[in-house]
Design a protein around this motif. Structure first.
Motif, short mmCIF file in Angstrom:
data_model
loop_
_atom_site.label_atom_id
_atom_site.label_comp_id
_atom_site.label_asym_id
_atom_site.label_seq_id
_atom_site.Cartn_x
_atom_site.Cartn_y
_atom_site.Cartn_z
N ALA A 166 8.17 8.54 19.76
CA ALA A 166 8.68 7.92 20.97
C ALA A 166 8.65 8.90 22.13
O ALA A 166 8.20 8.57 23.24
CB ALA A 166 10.10 7.40 20.74
N MET A 167 9.12 10.12 21.91
CA MET A 167 9.13 11.12 22.97
C MET A 167 7.72 11.47 23.42
O MET A 167 7.44 11.63 24.61
CB MET A 167 9.87 12.37 22.50
CG MET A 167 10.13 13.38 23.62
SD MET A 167 10.97 14.90 23.06
CE MET A 167 12.58 14.26 22.60
N VAL A 279 15.59 3.77 21.74
CA VAL A 279 16.80 3.54 20.94
C VAL A 279 16.54 4.00 19.51
O VAL A 279 15.68 3.46 18.82
CB VAL A 279 17.21 2.06 20.95
CG1 VAL A 279 18.43 1.84 20.05
CG2 VAL A 279 17.51 1.59 22.36
N ASP A 280 17.26 5.03 19.11
CA ASP A 280 17.20 5.49 17.73
C ASP A 280 18.15 4.63 16.90
O ASP A 280 19.34 4.87 16.83
CB ASP A 280 17.61 6.97 17.66
CG ASP A 280 17.64 7.50 16.24
OD1 ASP A 280 17.29 6.75 15.31
OD2 ASP A 280 18.03 8.67 16.05
N ALA A 303 14.79 -1.93 25.79
CA ALA A 303 14.25 -0.60 25.48
C ALA A 303 12.72 -0.63 25.49
O ALA A 303 12.09 -1.67 25.35
CB ALA A 303 14.77 -0.13 24.13
N ASP A 304 12.13 0.57 25.64
CA ASP A 304 10.68 0.72 25.54
C ASP A 304 10.25 0.96 24.10
O ASP A 304 9.12 0.63 23.73
CB ASP A 304 10.22 1.88 26.42
CG ASP A 304 10.43 1.62 27.89
OD1 ASP A 304 9.71 0.77 28.45
OD2 ASP A 304 11.34 2.23 28.49
N SER A 305 11.12 1.55 23.30
CA SER A 305 10.78 1.85 21.91
C SER A 305 12.05 1.89 21.07
O SER A 305 13.15 2.13 21.58
CB SER A 305 10.03 3.18 21.80
OG SER A 305 10.78 4.24 22.37
N LEU A 325 7.29 -0.43 19.51
CA LEU A 325 7.10 -0.30 20.95
C LEU A 325 6.95 -1.66 21.60
O LEU A 325 6.33 -2.56 21.04
CB LEU A 325 5.87 0.55 21.28
CG LEU A 325 5.96 2.04 20.97
CD1 LEU A 325 5.44 2.32 19.57
CD2 LEU A 325 5.18 2.87 21.97
N LYS A 326 7.50 -1.78 22.80
CA LYS A 326 7.31 -2.98 23.60
C LYS A 326 5.91 -3.02 24.23
O LYS A 326 5.39 -4.08 24.54
CB LYS A 326 8.37 -3.03 24.71
CG LYS A 326 8.38 -4.33 25.51
CD LYS A 326 9.29 -4.23 26.73
CE LYS A 326 10.73 -4.10 26.35
NZ LYS A 326 11.64 -4.07 27.53
N ASP A 327 5.31 -1.86 24.39
CA ASP A 327 4.02 -1.70 25.07
C ASP A 327 2.91 -2.55 24.45
O ASP A 327 2.80 -2.66 23.23
CB ASP A 327 3.61 -0.23 25.03
CG ASP A 327 2.21 -0.01 25.55
OD1 ASP A 327 2.00 -0.11 26.76
OD2 ASP A 327 1.31 0.22 24.70
#
Length: 500
Positions: A166-167, A279-280, A303-305, A325-327
């Motif tokens: 994610a990072m 979000v972890d 969230a994005d991920s 991921l939302k991407d």
């Protein structure tokens, strides 16, 4: 499993296979009998020990770990298997409360056995056709629970790696030139996470060259939840120091207290600042199965991920972790791809978009979707919801029992299934104002933990946190659990600690 004997001095008959399949299958059959008896029957029986503690030197001698020039006969190898089972911790035992995983699901376990037997790598459709399609379906279903109709994702070897993904993807979106030019092309970057987030955030920052000093810790409230107002202030602080914010790491289910960060206000801040919100939910994600408890993650769809570890509350078995991921622009692949021509040829006879391996930083990748898929097929979403709700019910029972007993002091009312508490022995009760009280209390949990492990009666963890001295953390998730097991746990803590 023996090599076939050589007809000539040390030379093999090259017209014969090196390994004897029939003998190997016989050994496997006998080994499975041992596994079922020692691990799955004894290992789930409350009358048996959770662990058979031995000091390291004694254990090494008992196991005879040395590897030698010649092999051993089948009967001796079967005894080796019995020894490994005997001296290993029985994480399937109803009284194993030590980690964020516990218990056994037999459908998932069957999927794990099948995964090992098929022994393929999940990188291309040509070598893993079943699992490429299966992974896509499972990831799609997990994303739908988050609230996304479409998106991307991949299974990773553990939640730490999922958080690192994610990072890394967030940095690539903000600064795509980093892939070619490296850190030389970047300004000083800033990451934001709560004081109680998982240590993988620090590992990711170090591993990716961002630096642990550039991880800004946001204050939490008494329950361990991130304070959004402090997040906003900390972002401005980072900017004033010349750093460029790019990534906010929220947590749904912190490791110790089981806290859920307030996602809606965090998302508002990320939207205003143009930051990637991760979000972890490695630990807490499974509440999304529950109509009653999914409110704990309200706002997660913004969230994005999301990181989610089904090997924790969902009992798939280690390891099973997804980065979602939302991407929909293939950021994951663009960020990680290396276009290896020997694997990802573009002129294959099938749709090469099914070759998903270039999304991963790995080459060989273990199949982690089968165990989850088979378990989900067996019990359905309703069955998984029932497990989540039952864990919360057990947790409430445990808390109520503690509140009835003298000597048990809760850290706070649990939000999740992490029950954190001190056991106060009779010798310390009423002495909270003594100058050495905290020092003496800090020694209680380690001694009780040592006694329970050496006697093999149960296992639960302890830790200090912030200004709090050592306290117990009991994780209540195993479907093998009964109220009697939790009553036993409290009785056992009293038995082991009343003389301290």
């Amino acid at each position: 499993i023996r090599h076939r004997p050589s007809p000539l001095y040390g030379q093999q008959d090259m017209n014969e296979p090196l390994l004897d399949n029939s003998e190997g299958q016989l050994f496997l059959t006998e080994a499975f009998k041992v596994i079922i008896e020692e691990v799955l029957c004894k290992g789930t029986d409350v009358k048996e020990k959770v662990c058979e503690w031995r000091e390291p030197e004694e254990l090494a001698a008992l196991l005879d770990l040395e590897l030698r020039e010649n092999g051993e006969p089948q009967h001796q190898l079967l005894q080796r298997i019995r020894d490994v089972a005997k001296y290993s911790v029985k994480t399937n035992h109803p009284r194993f409360f030590n980690q964020l995983f516990a218990g056994v699901d037999y459908h998932a376990l069957t999927g794990r056995f099948l995964t090992e037997a098929l022994n393929t790598s999940q990188y291309t459709y040509e070598v893993a056709p079943v699992f490429v399609l299966m992974e896509d379906e499972v990831l799609s279903k997990l994303r739908s629970l988050v609230g996304w109709a479409e998106g991307d994702g991949i299974f990773c070897p553990g939640g730490t790696m999922s958080n690192m993904y994610a990072m890394n993807v967030a940095r690539y979106r903000a600064f795509p030139e980093v892939k070619l030019k490296g850190m030389w092309s970047l300004p000083r970057l800033a990451v934001f996470t709560s004081q109680q987030s998982h240590y993988s955030v620090m590992k990711a920052a170090a591993f990716q060259g961002i630096g642990t000093e550039n991880v800004f810790k946001v204050k939490v409230d008494d329950r361990g939840c991130m304070i959004p107002e402090d997040l906003g202030e900390t972002i401005e602080l980072a900017k004033s120091q010349g750093a460029v914010p790019f990534f906010v790491h929220a947590t749904s289910g912190t490791t110790v207290q089981g806290a859920f960060d307030p996602l809606e206000p965090i998302a508002d801040i990320c939207d205003r600042q143009g930051l990637w919100m991760h979000v972890d939910a490695a630990w807490g994600g499974s509440v999304l199965f529950s109509k009653e408890h999914k409110h704990l993650m309200r706002g997660v769809e913004r969230a994005d991920s999301v990181t989610w570890n089904p090997h924790k509350m969902m009992l798939t078995g280690l390891q099973c972790s997804a980065i979602l991921l939302k991407d929909t622009t293939h950021l994951l692949k663009h960020c990680h791809s290396a276009d290896a021509k020997y694997l990802f040829q573009q002129d294959k006879f099938y749709d090469t978009s099914l070759d998903t391996g270039d999304k991963s930083i790995q080459c060989g990748r273990k199949v982690d979707c089968l165990k989850l898929w088979l378990m989900w097929k067996a019990v359905g979403s309703k069955g998984l919801e029932e497990r989540v709700d039952r864990a919360f019910t057990h947790t409430r029972y445990l808390v109520e029992e503690m509140q009835r007993r003298e000597g048990f002091e809760l850290i706070g009312k649990p939000l999740f299934v992490n029950v954190c508490f001190w056991f106060i022995p009779p010798s310390l009760r009423g002495k909270e104002n003594s100058p050495d009280y905290n020092d003496r209390l800090s020694k209680v949990a380690p001694v009780i933990k040592e006694r329970m492990m050496k006697q093999g009666t149960m296992m639960l963890g302890y830790q200090p946190q912030g200004g709090r001295v050592n306290f117990f953390r009991m994780i209540v998730i195993s479907p093998q659990l009964s109220h009697q097991d939790m009553t036993f746990c409290l009785n056992e803590i009293e038995r082991l600690g009343n003389d301290l």
